[in-house]
Design a protein around this motif. Structure first.
Motif, PDB file in Angstrom:
ATOM      1  N   ALA A 117       0.863  -1.187   0.000  1.00 15.01           N
ATOM      2  CA  ALA A 117       0.000   0.000   0.000  1.00 15.01           C
ATOM      3  C   ALA A 117       0.894   1.230   0.000  1.00 15.01           C
ATOM      4  O   ALA A 117       1.670   1.440   0.939  1.00 15.01           O
ATOM      5  CB  ALA A 117      -0.890  -0.006   1.233  1.00 15.01           C
ATOM      6  N   ASP A 118       0.806   2.006  -1.060  1.00  9.14           N
ATOM      7  CA  ASP A 118       1.598   3.231  -1.131  1.00  9.14           C
ATOM      8  C   ASP A 118       0.776   4.350  -0.487  1.00  9.14           C
ATOM      9  O   ASP A 118      -0.089   4.956  -1.113  1.00  9.14           O
ATOM     10  CB  ASP A 118       1.943   3.545  -2.593  1.00  9.14           C
ATOM     11  CG  ASP A 118       2.913   4.722  -2.698  1.00  9.14           C
ATOM     12  OD1 ASP A 118       3.103   5.417  -1.677  1.00  9.14           O
ATOM     13  OD2 ASP A 118       3.448   4.953  -3.794  1.00  9.14           O
ATOM     14  N   GLU A 119       1.092   4.603   0.789  1.00  6.15           N
ATOM     15  CA  GLU A 119       0.341   5.587   1.588  1.00  6.15           C
ATOM     16  C   GLU A 119       1.072   6.933   1.608  1.00  6.15           C
ATOM     17  O   GLU A 119       0.875   7.736   2.521  1.00  6.15           O
ATOM     18  CB  GLU A 119       0.179   5.076   3.024  1.00  6.15           C
ATOM     19  CG  GLU A 119      -0.722   3.861   3.177  1.00  6.15           C
ATOM     20  CD  GLU A 119      -2.161   4.239   3.556  1.00  6.15           C
ATOM     21  OE1 GLU A 119      -2.514   5.427   3.470  1.00  6.15           O
ATOM     22  OE2 GLU A 119      -2.914   3.329   3.940  1.00  6.15           O
TER      23      GLU A 119
ATOM     24  N   LYS B  83      -5.744  -4.773   3.660  1.00  2.80           N
ATOM     25  CA  LYS B  83      -4.840  -5.416   4.624  1.00  2.80           C
ATOM     26  C   LYS B  83      -3.470  -5.546   3.957  1.00  2.80           C
ATOM     27  O   LYS B  83      -3.192  -6.542   3.290  1.00  2.80           O
ATOM     28  CB  LYS B  83      -5.362  -6.794   5.019  1.00  2.80           C
ATOM     29  CG  LYS B  83      -6.782  -6.784   5.519  1.00  2.80           C
ATOM     30  CD  LYS B  83      -7.061  -7.584   6.735  1.00  2.80           C
ATOM     31  CE  LYS B  83      -8.390  -7.210   7.385  1.00  2.80           C
ATOM     32  NZ  LYS B  83      -9.246  -6.270   6.657  1.00  2.80           N
ATOM     33  N   PRO B  84      -2.625  -4.556   4.153  1.00  2.00           N
ATOM     34  CA  PRO B  84      -1.351  -4.550   3.426  1.00  2.00           C
ATOM     35  C   PRO B  84      -0.282  -5.429   4.073  1.00  2.00           C
ATOM     36  O   PRO B  84      -0.317  -5.662   5.284  1.00  2.00           O
ATOM     37  CB  PRO B  84      -0.926  -3.083   3.522  1.00  2.00           C
ATOM     38  CG  PRO B  84      -1.491  -2.624   4.831  1.00  2.00           C
ATOM     39  CD  PRO B  84      -2.778  -3.388   5.025  1.00  2.00           C
ATOM     40  N   ASP B  85       0.660  -5.894   3.255  1.00  3.97           N
ATOM     41  CA  ASP B  85       1.834  -6.592   3.777  1.00  3.97           C
ATOM     42  C   ASP B  85       2.965  -5.605   4.006  1.00  3.97           C
ATOM     43  O   ASP B  85       3.806  -5.792   4.871  1.00  3.97           O
ATOM     44  CB  ASP B  85       2.289  -7.658   2.762  1.00  3.97           C
ATOM     45  CG  ASP B  85       1.188  -8.679   2.499  1.00  3.97           C
ATOM     46  OD1 ASP B  85       0.923  -9.470   3.406  1.00  3.97           O
ATOM     47  OD2 ASP B  85       0.563  -8.632   1.417  1.00  3.97           O
ATOM     48  N   ILE B  86       2.968  -4.579   3.159  1.00  3.54           N
ATOM     49  CA  ILE B  86       4.011  -3.545   3.225  1.00  3.54           C
ATOM     50  C   ILE B  86       3.328  -2.199   3.001  1.00  3.54           C
ATOM     51  O   ILE B  86       2.395  -2.096   2.197  1.00  3.54           O
ATOM     52  CB  ILE B  86       5.072  -3.785   2.118  1.00  3.54           C
ATOM     53  CG1 ILE B  86       5.807  -5.111   2.376  1.00  3.54           C
ATOM     54  CG2 ILE B  86       6.052  -2.619   2.021  1.00  3.54           C
ATOM     55  CD1 ILE B  86       6.821  -5.479   1.302  1.00  3.54           C
ATOM     56  N   ILE B  87       3.798  -1.171   3.726  1.00  2.00           N
ATOM     57  CA  ILE B  87       3.259   0.184   3.526  1.00  2.00           C
ATOM     58  C   ILE B  87       4.441   1.119   3.261  1.00  2.00           C
ATOM     59  O   ILE B  87       5.475   1.022   3.931  1.00  2.00           O
ATOM     60  CB  ILE B  87       2.507   0.670   4.784  1.00  2.00           C
ATOM     61  CG1 ILE B  87       1.276  -0.200   5.055  1.00  2.00           C
ATOM     62  CG2 ILE B  87       2.099   2.128   4.659  1.00  2.00           C
ATOM     63  CD1 ILE B  87       0.517   0.190   6.317  1.00  2.00           C
ATOM     64  N   THR B  88       4.276   2.016   2.309  1.00  2.00           N
ATOM     65  CA  THR B  88       5.288   3.056   2.115  1.00  2.00           C
ATOM     66  C   THR B  88       4.698   4.398   2.557  1.00  2.00           C
ATOM     67  O   THR B  88       3.523   4.695   2.279  1.00  2.00           O
ATOM     68  CB  THR B  88       5.710   3.149   0.631  1.00  2.00           C
ATOM     69  OG1 THR B  88       4.536   3.202  -0.189  1.00  2.00           O
ATOM     70  CG2 THR B  88       6.534   1.952   0.220  1.00  2.00           C
ATOM     71  N   VAL B  89       5.508   5.180   3.262  1.00  4.34           N
ATOM     72  CA  VAL B  89       5.063   6.506   3.723  1.00  4.34           C
ATOM     73  C   VAL B  89       6.153   7.545   3.491  1.00  4.34           C
ATOM     74  O   VAL B  89       7.335   7.212   3.385  1.00  4.34           O
ATOM     75  CB  VAL B  89       4.690   6.513   5.231  1.00  4.34           C
ATOM     76  CG1 VAL B  89       3.435   5.714   5.499  1.00  4.34           C
ATOM     77  CG2 VAL B  89       5.837   6.017   6.104  1.00  4.34           C
ATOM     78  N   ALA B  90       5.746   8.805   3.445  1.00  4.58           N
ATOM     79  CA  ALA B  90       6.679   9.945   3.355  1.00  4.58           C
ATOM     80  C   ALA B  90       5.816  11.200   3.572  1.00  4.58           C
ATOM     81  O   ALA B  90       4.890  11.164   4.382  1.00  4.58           O
ATOM     82  CB  ALA B  90       7.393   9.975   2.011  1.00  4.58           C
ATOM     83  N   LYS B  91       6.081  12.268   2.869  1.00  7.72           N
ATOM     84  CA  LYS B  91       5.263  13.488   2.852  1.00  7.72           C
ATOM     85  C   LYS B  91       4.710  13.895   4.226  1.00  7.72           C
ATOM     86  O   LYS B  91       5.397  14.503   5.031  1.00  7.72           O
ATOM     87  CB  LYS B  91       4.129  13.334   1.841  1.00  7.72           C
ATOM     88  CG  LYS B  91       4.634  13.228   0.381  1.00  7.72           C
ATOM     89  CD  LYS B  91       3.512  13.290  -0.613  1.00  7.72           C
ATOM     90  CE  LYS B  91       3.910  12.932  -2.025  1.00  7.72           C
ATOM     91  NZ  LYS B  91       4.470  13.993  -2.814  1.00  7.72           N
TER      92      LYS B  91
END
Ligand SMILES: Cc1ncc(COP(=O)(O)O)c(C=O)c1O
Length: 454
Positions: free
Chosen positions: A254-256, A276-284
């Motif tokens: 999930a690109d959050e 239900k994600p296995d991996i999440i990306t965050v920034a901003k």
């Protein structure tokens, strides 16, 4: 495999609205200072930052607590890294805080400096994970057409917008581009949202079968597609897609980077759409963009496989000089504390009513084919003919004209691919400022209508 990005371009008249030549001729908009949701340009004009910069300055432009957090950390310890068994207190505290806020099953955080780096690292982690499990062939990614996941070589390969790939020899990794979940543009005549979602999930399954499921590693998705045009998924989409992915043992990334931290009216876009994600990306919004920082969040299951495999290989050989930078981490930690103390999620939920009302009202305008929003992100779709949904010729750049007209009314918004105009103000915006913003957008639409008619 899905159709090529060139076909996407034709179908939606995806065009960049600026280029280096235009930039040289007109010069950039130079911003000199900011306060709350407002910024001032070098001519002294005050604008509402209706895009929170690049979908990121959630707390506006004058949050003193973030400045103080950075100053304190600079004084205490301006740098330490997180490579080769090193750590620092702000990075540790931030990892703990992120994991405590994250959806269930997320247990670990890995720090980088931007959204693109987070996505690139997520790709490497997926590959490493499948190598750890002995699944050497399971490496392909699935991305949705019109997705935006960054601009580095691997992340840029997942960004399924022609402007981000053309001329750069991308994609450089093996990607399956599946259909955009954009009901307004991609549904068949009279197809309901649920029917459209069912069709897309079936199509996705066929694409996986055609590619050979044993070669498909992960599906990446923004809960709400941002730079591709602020597109919300149709009803039932993510539950149907997740069922297909589960069947073929394909991870969900999930690109959050835009949706995370309250943007959609919940802490995570994953919550809003039951992902239900296995991996999440965050920034901003992780640091309200006051300093660069991003992260990859992982389940314990993935982490344990990485840990064991790195033991076999002798090293987990990825990391970087500024990953977990203590000053960025301290600012991010303070940002998350502010979100909790001010209950930003419920603030956004409350503001989203006014936001939705005002966007919905724009649909009455002759130039607006569709308007949509969730939380404090939304868009309008510009059309020449409301009934047929016909777009203006690409060369007219009508959405860009509206963006420029809004700027003349002191509101900064963004023209997006497909002749859309997106809105994504700082999360701290108040109702009367939402009115101020949409009054200006309404005036900008009228200006462009008059110009087109004259
Ligand atoms: C969903 C998403 N992922 C990744 C990125 C890339 O982030 P950055 O520009 O920090 O590299 C962006 C940037 O807009 C984004 O919107």
């Amino acid at each position: 495999m899905g159709s090529s990005l060139a076909e996407v371009d034709k179908k939606f008249s995806l065009h960049p609205y600026t280029n280096l030549k235009v930039h040289e001729e007109t010069g950039p908009l130079i911003i000199e200072k900011g306060e709350g949701i407002y910024v001032w340009d070098d001519q002294g004009n005050r604008h509402i930052e209706g895009m929170a910069g690049l979908w990121c300055t959630s707390l506006g432009f004058s949050e003193k607590r973030l400045v103080d957090a950075a100053t304190r950390q600079m004084m205490d310890m301006p740098y330490s890294h997180t490579f080769t068994h090193r750590a620092n207190v702000p990075a540790i505290e931030l990892a703990e805080k992120l994991v405590s806020l994250a959806p269930a099953d997320i247990a670990r955080a890995y720090f980088v400096n931007s959204g693109s780096e987070a996505v690139d690292s997520a790709i490497k982690i997926v590959w490493y994970y499948n190598n750890a499990l002995g699944r050497k062939q399971k490496k392909k990614f699935i991305a949705r057409k019109r997705a935006y996941h960054g601009i580095t070589v691997a992340a840029g390969s997942l960004t399924a917008l022609p402007y981000a790939q053309d001329g750069f020899d991308l994609p450089m990794i093996d990607v399956i581009y599946t259909e955009t979940p954009h009901h307004y543009r991609c549904a068949l005549e009279n197809e309901t949202e649920e029917e459209f979602s069912t069709r897309l999930a079936r199509q996705l399954e066929q694409e996986i079968i055609d590619a050979d499921p044993d070669t498909v590693a992960a599906f990446i998705a923004e809960p709400v597609m941002g730079a591709g045009g602020a597109i919300m998924p149709p009803a039932g989409y993510f539950s149907k897609v997740q069922a297909v992915l589960k069947k073929y043992d394909i991870l969900f990334v999930a690109d959050e980077v835009i949706c995370g931290f309250g943007r959609t009216g919940n802490m995570w876009g994953c919550e809003t759409y039951d992902i239900k994600p296995d991996i999440i990306t965050v920034a901003k919004q992780l640091s309200s963009a006051y300093l660069p920082i991003g992260a990859v969040l992982l389940t314990d299951e993935i982490y344990q496989a990485l840990a064991q495999y790195s033991d076999e290989l002798g090293m987990f050989g990825t990391g970087n000089t500024y990953g977990g930078h203590p000053v960025s981490a301290a600012v991010a930690l303070e940002t998350l504390k502010i979100y909790q103390e001010t209950d930003i999620v419920n603030w956004v939920k409350a503001r989203s009513t006014r936001f939705e009302e005002r966007i919905a009202a724009l649909q009455n305008h002759s130039l607006v084919g569709q308007s949509r929003s969730v939380g404090l992100i939304g868009a309008i779709e510009i059309v020449k003919d409301k009934h047929s949904k016909e777009q203006f010729p690409v060369s007219d750049k009508v959405a860009a004209q509206i963006m420029n007209a809004a700027r003349a009314h002191n509101v900064l918004v963004r023209a997006t691919p497909g002749d859309g105009v997106a809105f994504c103000p700082p999360l701290i915006i108040e109702d009367h400022q939402i009115d101020e913003m949409f009054d200006a957008v309404q005036a900008a639409l009228d200006d462009v209508r008059n110009k087109l008619d004259s």
